[in-house]
Design an enzyme around this catalytic site. Structure first.
Site, PDB file in Angstrom:
ATOM      1  N   ASP A  33       1.503  -2.956  -4.989  1.00 15.16           N
ATOM      2  CA  ASP A  33       1.851  -1.533  -4.295  1.00 15.16           C
ATOM      3  C   ASP A  33       2.543  -0.817  -5.286  1.00 15.16           C
ATOM      4  O   ASP A  33       3.477  -1.239  -5.850  1.00 15.16           O
ATOM      5  CB  ASP A  33       2.141  -1.373  -2.963  1.00 15.16           C
ATOM      6  CG  ASP A  33       3.460  -2.082  -2.895  1.00 15.16           C
ATOM      7  OD1 ASP A  33       3.657  -3.018  -3.095  1.00 15.16           O
ATOM      8  OD2 ASP A  33       4.177  -1.450  -2.285  1.00 15.16           O
ATOM      9  N   GLU A  34       2.319   0.631  -5.385  1.00 17.28           N
ATOM     10  CA  GLU A  34       3.258   1.618  -5.875  1.00 17.28           C
ATOM     11  C   GLU A  34       3.911   1.221  -7.097  1.00 17.28           C
ATOM     12  O   GLU A  34       5.347   1.060  -7.306  1.00 17.28           O
ATOM     13  CB  GLU A  34       4.475   1.863  -4.789  1.00 17.28           C
ATOM     14  CG  GLU A  34       3.953   2.300  -3.405  1.00 17.28           C
ATOM     15  CD  GLU A  34       5.039   2.541  -2.448  1.00 17.28           C
ATOM     16  OE1 GLU A  34       4.903   3.621  -1.745  1.00 17.28           O
ATOM     17  OE2 GLU A  34       5.965   1.831  -2.280  1.00 17.28           O
ATOM     18  N   CYS A  35       3.168   1.092  -8.230  1.00 12.53           N
ATOM     19  CA  CYS A  35       3.773   0.561  -9.362  1.00 12.53           C
ATOM     20  C   CYS A  35       3.484   1.619 -10.552  1.00 12.53           C
ATOM     21  O   CYS A  35       2.276   1.819 -11.041  1.00 12.53           O
ATOM     22  CB  CYS A  35       2.816  -0.551  -9.753  1.00 12.53           C
ATOM     23  SG  CYS A  35       3.571  -1.306 -11.367  1.00 12.53           S
TER      24      CYS A  35
END
Ligand code: TNX
Length: 537
Positions: A334-336
């Protein structure tokens, strides 16, 4: 005088033997999650210290359930019920056997002459005992002395709808002790949840010992301070902690005894600052970072251009698969942000060599490479729904958190899915719109009724529905500094999600609430902290 002595003395001895009063049965059969069928009648089975538990099938895992039940009764009865294996002639018995049912299914028959439990597997038997636990009268829950415990006459047949019923605990933002984690597992077990997703690494802390990379816990498990958390007394001073491999094994065993599989999560390629602070050669620039002290998304992520990054993550996962027998291994995803990759000559070279046109595809490249590694160890990759955005194989499992859209998309293309949307499953959100007096939380508003309203398969046809493995509650802990607050955020919302996972087709919130209220008597008995906004009469 003499004539009086013997009767009085015998009565005294008798009451000593029965060790306490008769405790009346519960007034109604209220079980969460709701069983498939419940047929209650008048009458009771009298459970006493002479009742036996007879295990008629030969499976040592059945002993776990007998131990569990004895643990509940012993404070009241003053001793454990005798457990016998093999034949059982006695009528004053709880007869337990395995039968031809679905693996987690069970049947309970309580009659005045005895109790019979059939499970499709030892897990089914365990769930039967968890159900009978909810039939115990309140004084017994509180451990008050009892000579006779009445169980109501009832026939129950039950099985879960979803095979995957999960609860996630983030131990990266705040650290929770081994005892806290065990209590979290007990809470899951009470709700018939069968997966513990253990979120072990974050920007703010690496929490699992990896022998090959000792700096991960020497450096990465501790941060100097934390700026954003006035609620947390520890956060103005150095803060941290980690689990040794022995402790992780202990947790895996503890969960297995409760028929819960531990799914470890090692975040990759984002949420990695604690790892990069431990080994600067894992980042694009090689700079020395500090373990992060604030929340939110960070653009300092693993460098995908370096082969050493893959040697590292494979080294980590090698130890992780040795510790955790779970088929599913969570690799985050997630959220990279891709900003660092765009600036990085090594990442650009990787893109060229692999024929990639967008930096985001580097994540797909990395995920596929890790999935191949996990497959070679007989494991399945599971990741947050961002793994869909950069190309993912059909065999990866997608955990849908940005709403259910990712899950729907994944199910339509044939990937297996776990639904954990922020809208219904984010227990770090406030439980009420009126946040005055509430402990500081991430934001949002997720009241009990909304959790209960989750319909995990909406928008899918019957074939696609088969790809939905189940649902999961997520407890992110940026603003949850201790376990009492974790319980408060978790309960009673977990009761609602448990029912979504176990009995989603027959939901009726008005009918659910009284049953949930009865469940809170157990929370009280266990000393759990829970939110009461939706429970007032
Ligand atoms: C998003 S959900 C995150 C977490 C945060 C959470 C706060 C997900 C895969 N990532 O890192 O803690 O929001 O609600």
């Amino acid at each position: 005088m003499k004539a009086l002595f013997w009767p009085v003395c015998c009565a005294g001895l008798l009451s000593l033997c029965s060790c306490g009063p008769r405790v009346a049965r519960v007034e109604s059969v209220d079980i969460v999650p709701r069983p498939v069928t419940v047929e209650a009648s008048d009458g009771a089975f009298d459970l006493t210290r002479s009742t036996k538990i007879c295990l008629l099938s030969d499976d040592t895992m059945l002993l776990r359930s007998a131990d569990f039940f004895n643990g509940l009764l012993q404070p009241s009865l003053g001793r454990a019920l005798k457990v016998e294996t093999g034949a059982c002639a006695d009528s004053d018995a709880i007869r337990v056997e395995l039968g031809d049912l679905a693996p987690e299914a069970y049947e309970i028959s309580i009659r005045p002459e005895g109790v019979r439990i059939v499970g499709g597997s030892p897990a089914g038997v365990y769930y039967a005992f968890q159900t009978i636990r909810q039939l115990l009268p309140e004084p017994v829950l509180r451990g008050e002395k009892a000579g006779v415990v009445e169980l109501p006459v009832v026939e129950i047949a039950d099985q879960p709808y979803f095979a995957y019923r999960g609860g996630m605990l983030d131990v990266g933002r705040h650290f929770f002790s081994v005892d806290d984690v065990k209590e979290f597992i007990d809470i899951l077990a009470m709700h018939k949840i069968n997966r513990f997703h253990w979120h072990l690494t974050q920007d703010q802390g690496w929490r699992i010992e990896i022998k090959k990379y000792p700096e991960l816990t020497r450096v990465g498990a501790f941060r100097d301070r934390c700026d954003l958390d006035p609620a947390a007394p520890n956060d103005s001073v150095p803060y941290g902690g980690f689990y040794t491999q022995d402790e992780a094994r202990e947790i895996v065993r503890y969960a297995a005894d409760r028929f819960i599989t531990v799914i470890p999560e090692i975040e990759f390629p984002g949420h990695a600052v604690a790892a990069l602070a431990s080994y600067p050669w894992l980042s694009c620039t090689g700079e020395q970072y500090e373990v992060r002290q604030t929340w939110d998304i960070d653009d300092r992520v693993f460098c995908i251009g370096r082969d050493s990054t893959f040697r590292f993550i494979e080294g980590v996962l090698e130890e992780v698969v040795a510790l955790f027998p779970s088929t599913y291994i969570h690799i985050g995803g997630d959220e990279c942000p891709t900003d660092r990759w765009e600036q990085c000559p090594r990442c650009r070279e990787r893109m060229r060599a692999e024929g990639l046109t967008r930096p985001r595809q580097l994540q797909g490249y990395a995920t596929t490479r890790i999935e191949r590694f996990l497959s070679s160890h007989g494991r399945r990759l599971i990741g947050w729904d961002e793994i869909l955005d950069s190309g993912v194989s059909r065999t990866a499992v997608v955990m849908s958190w940005r709403g259910t859209e990712g899950g729907i998309r994944a199910a339509r293309q044939g990937n297996e899915v776990v639904m954990a949307p922020t809208t219904h499953c984010y227990f770090d959100y406030y439980q009420t719109a009126d946040t005055a007096g509430e402990p500081l939380a991430w934001g949002g508003c997720l009241p009990l009724e909304k959790v209960y309203a989750l319909s995990p398969c909406e928008g899918l046809d019957s074939v696609q529905r088969a790809s939905v493995l189940g649902v999961q509650a997520n407890l992110w802990t940026e603003y949850i500094p201790d376990f009492a607050q974790a319980q408060y955020m978790l309960l009673p919302r977990l009761g609602a999600l448990a029912e979504v996972g176990w009995s989603p087709g027959r939901k009726d919130y008005a009918e659910f609430l009284p049953r949930l209220k009865r469940l809170t008597r157990f929370y009280d008995a266990c000393g759990y902290v829970y939110a009461k906004h939706s429970l007032a009469d």
